[in-house]
Design a protein around this motif. Structure first.
Motif, PDB file in Angstrom:
ATOM      1  N   GLU A 154       0.763  -1.089   0.011  1.00 36.96           N
ATOM      2  CA  GLU A 154       0.100   0.060   0.064  1.00 36.96           C
ATOM      3  C   GLU A 154       0.868   1.322   0.113  1.00 36.96           C
ATOM      4  O   GLU A 154       1.797   1.611   0.895  1.00 36.96           O
ATOM      5  N   GLN A 155       0.841   1.957  -0.914  1.00 36.63           N
ATOM      6  CA  GLN A 155       1.269   3.254  -1.192  1.00 36.63           C
ATOM      7  C   GLN A 155       0.643   4.390  -1.577  1.00 36.63           C
ATOM      8  O   GLN A 155      -0.049   4.605  -2.735  1.00 36.63           O
ATOM      9  N   PRO A 156       0.594   5.507  -0.572  1.00 38.15           N
ATOM     10  CA  PRO A 156       0.958   5.463   0.646  1.00 38.15           C
ATOM     11  C   PRO A 156       0.240   4.910   1.488  1.00 38.15           C
ATOM     12  O   PRO A 156      -0.974   4.600   1.051  1.00 38.15           O
ATOM     13  N   GLU A 157       0.508   4.459   2.804  1.00 33.14           N
ATOM     14  CA  GLU A 157       0.017   3.713   3.709  1.00 33.14           C
ATOM     15  C   GLU A 157      -1.484   4.279   4.281  1.00 33.14           C
ATOM     16  O   GLU A 157      -1.331   5.522   4.346  1.00 33.14           O
ATOM     17  N   GLY A 158      -2.594   3.625   4.222  1.00 33.24           N
ATOM     18  CA  GLY A 158      -3.969   4.003   4.518  1.00 33.24           C
ATOM     19  C   GLY A 158      -4.476   4.765   3.330  1.00 33.24           C
ATOM     20  O   GLY A 158      -5.814   5.264   3.634  1.00 33.24           O
ATOM     21  N   SER A 159      -3.976   4.740   2.156  1.00 29.98           N
ATOM     22  CA  SER A 159      -4.696   5.584   1.059  1.00 29.98           C
ATOM     23  C   SER A 159      -5.469   4.669   0.248  1.00 29.98           C
ATOM     24  O   SER A 159      -6.500   5.269  -0.476  1.00 29.98           O
ATOM     25  N   GLY A 160      -5.533   3.157   0.335  1.00 28.21           N
ATOM     26  CA  GLY A 160      -6.113   2.228  -0.416  1.00 28.21           C
ATOM     27  C   GLY A 160      -5.790   1.968  -1.668  1.00 28.21           C
ATOM     28  O   GLY A 160      -6.447   1.473  -2.572  1.00 28.21           O
ATOM     29  N   GLN A 161      -4.590   2.432  -2.030  1.00 29.06           N
ATOM     30  CA  GLN A 161      -3.868   2.365  -3.361  1.00 29.06           C
ATOM     31  C   GLN A 161      -2.669   1.520  -3.277  1.00 29.06           C
ATOM     32  O   GLN A 161      -1.915   1.603  -2.280  1.00 29.06           O
ATOM     33  N   TYR A 162      -2.665   0.679  -4.132  1.00 26.83           N
ATOM     34  CA  TYR A 162      -1.278  -0.449  -3.933  1.00 26.83           C
ATOM     35  C   TYR A 162      -0.487  -0.393  -5.365  1.00 26.83           C
ATOM     36  O   TYR A 162      -1.001   0.055  -6.244  1.00 26.83           O
ATOM     37  N   ILE A 163       0.788  -0.974  -5.157  1.00 25.52           N
ATOM     38  CA  ILE A 163       1.663  -1.241  -6.253  1.00 25.52           C
ATOM     39  C   ILE A 163       2.335  -2.659  -6.158  1.00 25.52           C
ATOM     40  O   ILE A 163       2.531  -3.010  -5.223  1.00 25.52           O
ATOM     41  N   VAL A 164       2.035  -3.070  -7.206  1.00 22.12           N
ATOM     42  CA  VAL A 164       2.443  -4.734  -7.460  1.00 22.12           C
ATOM     43  C   VAL A 164       4.119  -4.604  -7.411  1.00 22.12           C
ATOM     44  O   VAL A 164       4.546  -4.031  -8.255  1.00 22.12           O
ATOM     45  N   LEU A 165       5.043  -5.430  -6.403  1.00 21.43           N
ATOM     46  CA  LEU A 165       6.143  -5.432  -6.467  1.00 21.43           C
ATOM     47  C   LEU A 165       6.869  -6.725  -7.130  1.00 21.43           C
ATOM     48  O   LEU A 165       6.169  -7.707  -7.177  1.00 21.43           O
ATOM     49  N   PRO A 166       7.864  -6.464  -7.781  1.00 19.89           N
ATOM     50  CA  PRO A 166       8.664  -7.596  -8.496  1.00 19.89           C
ATOM     51  C   PRO A 166       9.154  -8.450  -7.260  1.00 19.89           C
ATOM     52  O   PRO A 166       9.977  -7.506  -6.485  1.00 19.89           O
ATOM     53  N   THR A 167       9.502  -9.800  -7.120  1.00 26.74           N
ATOM     54  CA  THR A 167       9.889 -10.271  -6.148  1.00 26.74           C
ATOM     55  C   THR A 167      11.058 -11.327  -6.801  1.00 26.74           C
ATOM     56  O   THR A 167      11.007 -11.863  -7.754  1.00 26.74           O
ATOM     57  N   TYR A 168      12.217 -11.304  -5.887  1.00 27.67           N
ATOM     58  CA  TYR A 168      13.310 -12.202  -6.119  1.00 27.67           C
ATOM     59  C   TYR A 168      13.628 -12.775  -4.863  1.00 27.67           C
ATOM     60  O   TYR A 168      13.929 -12.312  -3.859  1.00 27.67           O
ATOM     61  N   ASN A 169      13.716 -13.979  -5.011  1.00 30.01           N
ATOM     62  CA  ASN A 169      13.683 -14.819  -4.006  1.00 30.01           C
ATOM     63  C   ASN A 169      13.025 -14.698  -2.849  1.00 30.01           C
ATOM     64  O   ASN A 169      13.198 -14.835  -1.512  1.00 30.01           O
ATOM     65  N   ASN A 170      11.388 -14.437  -3.241  1.00 34.25           N
ATOM     66  CA  ASN A 170      10.434 -14.071  -2.283  1.00 34.25           C
ATOM     67  C   ASN A 170      10.795 -12.919  -1.441  1.00 34.25           C
ATOM     68  O   ASN A 170      10.054 -12.945  -0.435  1.00 34.25           O
ATOM     69  N   GLU A 171      11.703 -12.218  -1.787  1.00 40.98           N
ATOM     70  CA  GLU A 171      11.775 -10.661  -1.137  1.00 40.98           C
ATOM     71  C   GLU A 171      11.380  -9.697  -2.078  1.00 40.98           C
ATOM     72  O   GLU A 171      11.842  -9.457  -2.975  1.00 40.98           O
ATOM     73  N   PRO A 172      10.568  -8.766  -1.626  1.00 38.91           N
ATOM     74  CA  PRO A 172       9.945  -7.647  -2.381  1.00 38.91           C
ATOM     75  C   PRO A 172      11.202  -6.455  -2.355  1.00 38.91           C
ATOM     76  O   PRO A 172      11.840  -6.486  -1.666  1.00 38.91           O
ATOM     77  N   THR A 173      11.442  -6.100  -3.757  1.00 35.55           N
ATOM     78  CA  THR A 173      12.329  -5.155  -4.085  1.00 35.55           C
ATOM     79  C   THR A 173      11.793  -3.653  -3.651  1.00 35.55           C
ATOM     80  O   THR A 173      10.953  -3.539  -3.164  1.00 35.55           O
ATOM     81  N   ALA A 174      12.849  -2.607  -3.593  1.00 34.86           N
ATOM     82  CA  ALA A 174      12.352  -1.209  -3.240  1.00 34.86           C
ATOM     83  C   ALA A 174      11.541  -0.563  -4.174  1.00 34.86           C
ATOM     84  O   ALA A 174      11.647  -0.961  -5.435  1.00 34.86           O
ATOM     85  N   ILE A 175      10.601   0.368  -3.878  1.00 30.32           N
ATOM     86  CA  ILE A 175       9.754   1.036  -4.748  1.00 30.32           C
ATOM     87  C   ILE A 175      10.720   2.128  -5.500  1.00 30.32           C
ATOM     88  O   ILE A 175      11.387   2.876  -4.708  1.00 30.32           O
ATOM     89  N   PRO A 176      10.873   2.295  -6.761  1.00 27.54           N
ATOM     90  CA  PRO A 176      11.410   3.387  -7.372  1.00 27.54           C
ATOM     91  C   PRO A 176      10.772   4.690  -7.082  1.00 27.54           C
ATOM     92  O   PRO A 176       9.524   4.743  -6.934  1.00 27.54           O
TER      93      PRO A 176
END
Length: 317
Positions: free
Chosen positions: A292-314
């Motif tokens: 959720e970005q920003p938190e509490g806004s109800g808007q989400y971003i799908v993150l690419p995952t590597y080794n089941n760990e989310p990457t940083a948001i650009p």
């Protein structure tokens, strides 16, 4: 061109998701063309201003050196007159000083000539750099032409596949109709029931073919729109058009993706909200892969995952 960009940004969400990579490529090309034009204009203005300023400065310095040499020659003539009158060591010392001054003046002229030659060499180097930039621009144009040709080939292949699907469906319809007619000759009552059953199957098959033809037509129209957009070189504001295309490839808030083929789509950095509809078997997977970005806004971003760990948001998302 503005109408074409609007058609792409207002295309159905499943189609924009399916062609997301092509839309991002078009946006990058538009932004790159705008930056290349600015760089070429700046280099051309820099070469012209630098060359004109240095040439004027060198001409002024050469005129000053020539005037100094003429003045020194006049002083030398006066010194010879004094030598005849006085015949002393002071006149000889003045001759030596004048010779030294003339030598320094000639050295100054040589230095100015070398400086002017150096400026000409720098101007030629800048010309070569500009030619290299133009060659790279032509190479980029050639690459864009190749991309357009590949997109056209893909569109033609889609047309051929659609024609094959329609032909096969027509053959199946004809086979079913012939079978029904032969059955009616053998046994009218039994074939009537079979005809009704086959008619229902035929309607289902036709409806399925119609759905396939409609989806393919949307894909072909979107590919042609993208191809026409890449073919246009005159755009009022390439930066704004590029930003609109990036937003169309990234923003799916409130979109209906219930019937989209998510197995073939690139969902990394896709934006969605509570009003976005997903296929039933993808809802939990999408929520687990999103933040959720920003938190509490109800808007989400799908993150690419590597080794089941989310990457940083650009930062530009």
């Amino acid at each position: 061109m503005t109408t074409l960009i609007q058609r792409i940004t207002e295309a159905p969400a499943p189609q924009r998701l399916h062609h997301r990579h092509a839309i991002n490529q078009l946006a990058s090309a538009l932004a790159h063309d705008h930056a290349s034009n600015l760089i070429r204009d700046l280099i051309r203005d820099l070469i012209r201003d630098l060359t004109n300023a240095r040439v004027r400065a060198l001409d002024h310095a050469l005129d000053h050196a020539r005037a100094l040499a003429d003045a020194l020659d006049l002083d030398h003539a006066r010194a010879r007159t004094l030598d005849h009158i006085l015949g002393s060591a002071r006149v000889r010392a003045l001759d030596r000083a004048l010779d030294h001054a003339r030598s320094r003046a000639r050295a100054l002229v040589r230095d100015l000539n070398r400086a002017r030659d150096l400026d000409y060499a720098r101007a030629r180097a800048l010309d070569r750099a500009l030619d290299h930039a133009r060659s790279r621009a032509r190479a980029l144009d050639h690459a864009r032409a190749l991309v357009r040709a590949r997109a056209l080939n893909r569109a033609r292949a889609l047309d051929r596949d659609l024609d094959i699907i329609r032909a096969r469906a027509l053959d199946r319809d004809l086979d079913i109709i012939l079978g029904l007619n032969l059955g009616l000759v053998r046994d009218r009552d039994l074939d009537l029931n079979r005809a009704r059953a086959h008619a229902g199957d035929l309607e289902l098959a036709r409806a399925h073919v119609g759905e396939i033809a409609g989806a393919s037509a949307l894909d072909i129209a979107l590919v042609r729109d993208l191809t026409n957009a890449r073919d246009r070189s005159s755009i009022d504001n390439p930066a704004v058009a590029a930003e609109q295309l990036k937003r169309a490839a990234r923003d799916f808030r409130g979109a209906d993706l219930h019937g989209a083929r998510l197995q073939e789509a690139d969902l990394a950095w896709l934006q969605w909200d509570e009003h976005t509809t997903w296929p039933d078997d993808w809802k939990e997977r999408i929520r687990n892969a999103s933040v959720e970005q920003p938190e509490g806004s109800g808007q989400y971003i799908v993150l690419p995952t590597y080794n089941n760990e989310p990457t940083a948001i650009p930062t530009d998302v």
